[in-house]
Design an enzyme around this catalytic site. Sequence first.
Site, PDB file in Angstrom:
ATOM      1  N   LYS A  55       0.800  -1.214   0.000  1.00 19.36           N
ATOM      2  CA  LYS A  55       0.000   0.000   0.000  1.00 19.36           C
ATOM      3  C   LYS A  55       0.841   1.276   0.000  1.00 19.36           C
ATOM      4  CE  LYS A  55      -4.408  -1.648   1.816  1.00 19.36           C
ATOM      5  NZ  LYS A  55      -4.179  -3.048   1.562  1.00 19.36           N
TER       6      LYS A  55
ATOM      7  N   LYS B 243      -4.000  -0.038   8.475  1.00 18.18           N
ATOM      8  CA  LYS B 243      -4.143  -0.978   7.366  1.00 18.18           C
ATOM      9  C   LYS B 243      -2.859  -1.765   7.193  1.00 18.18           C
ATOM     10  CE  LYS B 243      -7.261   1.770   4.453  1.00 18.18           C
ATOM     11  NZ  LYS B 243      -7.389   2.426   3.122  1.00 18.18           N
TER      12      LYS B 243
ATOM     13  N   GLY C  19      -9.201  -7.310   1.473  1.00 16.69           N
ATOM     14  CA  GLY C  19     -10.349  -8.055   1.962  1.00 16.69           C
ATOM     15  C   GLY C  19     -10.710  -7.759   3.406  1.00 16.69           C
TER      16      GLY C  19
ATOM     17  N   HIS D 178     -15.744  -4.533   7.662  1.00 16.41           N
ATOM     18  CA  HIS D 178     -14.954  -3.987   6.559  1.00 16.41           C
ATOM     19  C   HIS D 178     -14.972  -4.909   5.339  1.00 16.41           C
ATOM     20  CE1 HIS D 178     -13.583  -1.121   9.476  1.00 16.41           C
ATOM     21  NE2 HIS D 178     -12.954  -2.032  10.175  1.00 16.41           N
TER      22      HIS D 178
ATOM     23  N   GLU E 191      -9.992   0.676  -6.342  1.00 18.70           N
ATOM     24  CA  GLU E 191     -10.963   1.023  -5.308  1.00 18.70           C
ATOM     25  C   GLU E 191     -10.734   2.451  -4.807  1.00 18.70           C
ATOM     26  OE1 GLU E 191     -11.508  -1.863  -2.291  1.00 18.70           O
ATOM     27  OE2 GLU E 191     -11.582  -3.539  -3.676  1.00 18.70           O
TER      28      GLU E 191
ATOM     29  N   ARG F 284      -6.585  -8.568  -9.398  1.00 18.83           N
ATOM     30  CA  ARG F 284      -7.215  -9.866  -9.665  1.00 18.83           C
ATOM     31  C   ARG F 284      -8.666  -9.625 -10.062  1.00 18.83           C
ATOM     32  NH1 ARG F 284     -10.409  -9.804  -5.222  1.00 18.83           N
ATOM     33  NH2 ARG F 284      -9.549  -9.070  -3.255  1.00 18.83           N
TER      34      ARG F 284
END
Length: 692
Positions: free
Chosen positions: A143, A185, A191, A262, A302, A319
């Site tokens: 990230k 995070k 996920g 989440h 996202e 993916r």
Amino acid sequence: MYWMRIGINRFNFRKICYRYVSTATSIPLRKVLIANRGEISCRIIQSSKKLGLQTVAVYSEVDKNALHVSLADEAYCLGPAASQESYLNQSKVISVAKETGAQAIHPGYGFLSENAEFAELCHREGIEFIGPPASAIRDMGIKSTSKFIMDKAGVPIIKGYHGEDQSDDCLRNEAKKIGFPVMLKAVRGGGGKGMRIVSFEEEFASQLESARREAQKSFGNDAMLVEKYVKRPRHIEVQVFGDKFRNYVYLFERDCSVQRRHQKIIEEAPAPGLDEETRRLLGEAAVRAAEAVNYVGAGTVEFIMDENKKFYFMEMNTRLQVEHPVTEMITGTDLVEWQLRIAAGEKLSVSQEDLKIRGHAFEARIYAEDPNSNFMPGAGNLSRLLTPKASKDIRIETGVREGDDVSVHYDPMIAKLVVWGPDRRTALMKLHSALSEYNIVGVKTNVKFLMQLAKHEEFALGNVHTDFIPQHEKEIFTFQEPSHQDVCTALLSTITQETRQGTYKNNSPFSLMDGMIPNLTYRKKMKLVFKEKEYAVDVQYEGNKSYTFFIEDQKYSMQMAPSKDDSSVLHCTVDNKNFPVRSILHGNEIHLFTKDYSYEFLLPTPKFLSSFGSESLHKGAVAPMPGVIEKISVQVGDKVKKGDPLVVIIAMKMEYVIKAHCDGKVEKLFFKVGDNVTKNAQLVDINEETAK
């Protein structure tokens, strides 16, 4: 409209699209290995066979009778149930691919799908990895790296701490600089794993420890980033696609805002209330993100969107997404087929102008979980699994059949229900109707919850955000009390089915009842329990399959007859009004399904049985579900306070902290780290008396 101008509809749009795709291939794909399980494995097999490709399935020992195994042309066992020893065993997967002569491996989602090392291993072994290059997976999977790349590419990002110093003090200080609340995070996360909201500084340490532990378990890396938490954002994601010739398109957006833990629970496309300009800006930003990392294949970018419709990059899933079917439904495409063609070296010539939105689609994820217990996932046997009928507007994507087990070792998803309509309102009505036809017995599910959610007024208006469920918890979680008619219908269905099975003779349930004298009276007291409330009913047999029910000074005349097509469907007549119900007996449970609701009644246990063994009730922490002991925080002799953490259990890809139910002293530990435990197993014995 473009659709009308060229004279096509959504049912032949896919064929039109493929006229734009070059037929020149550089990789002669004949056989594909699917390195996954469940519904996505079945989905990939379906599209592969449509292209004439042979398929190879892999499975763990507990999945030997799974649906995906039976659908594939070949199937090979990878090892024990534990993912690390089976589906995540890279060398074994490669070995099976080489043994079977598979030219390509499709990883689906989860497991090895976003594993850069596995993508590189496939490349070294001369096997096509159906997904992006390893460099793209690595860049977007970390990230902190992805934020830097996106910022440079002109994609809006949320500022935060993405640095290398991972000490507790550094992360805490950065969180204070950003200002609470913050979001922790996992750097390599996805996920919802390794993600925690920290509202106050006092809870930072415990939340950080929990997030790190879950991240290490899920991704093998516990590095964290800290970002400002945007309250009540929308979760909007854009489907992108690229080929090996650097051609890119976006297939519009999906709204995945309504979540629990989440994790997404219901998705739709297109996003409600989005204007065309914002839609275009989102799509173009997503394409810039894909171009920045030389992306190939299907990917999802996202974003989070605030109340002013400003959007910020969150992450890119390198993916295929679980919710990809809603995009397929509104664009008339088969994204898995596109993946296979692109992997074979075909050129995607579909321009952005060729892609149009038609209609609206919803996807509801049906899980084995208990919404009334914080969505606690469950495992068990699907003793009855009745679904709506699939059609051009209704898709059921599943990897299980009636009689299969939902395993504790994997994700508890039972199916994805996908519906399409010409507009959002019609699609939503279809979703609610199809959910009412999903009748599952054997495990607790979220079907009733999804029905309540789908008919919520604010959801119908499209006023969705990530805090939607907590905000509307009182309305969504209110359960409907059964009417007197429902109670009597449940009792009558039991009588009718047991009579039909030969339990009772001469169509009378009372000829064998204890304490009754045949032909003297046909009246009997019966009881049912619903959520701890007991209903006492007097039932009088009138002959000719007719009954009179007396409940709380009300009287009902009823008849019931089984359907000729389905013995669980019963046609009930109450005071000359006829309606169908589905009633399923499961042990001492009566599951009653109507078009609008469902009820689970219990036949009361006799007192001598309910009191039997009462002295052996647990005096301590128990396992809420089957799982594996991950951590034990106490030792024998320790004094604990009510709410202190005792044991951490990993089950169905989730972490659960078992806490002390009282003040006391730890007398005994029943398990050690690494042990498997069953549901309701006592974990710790706490002597409450010694704390006084």
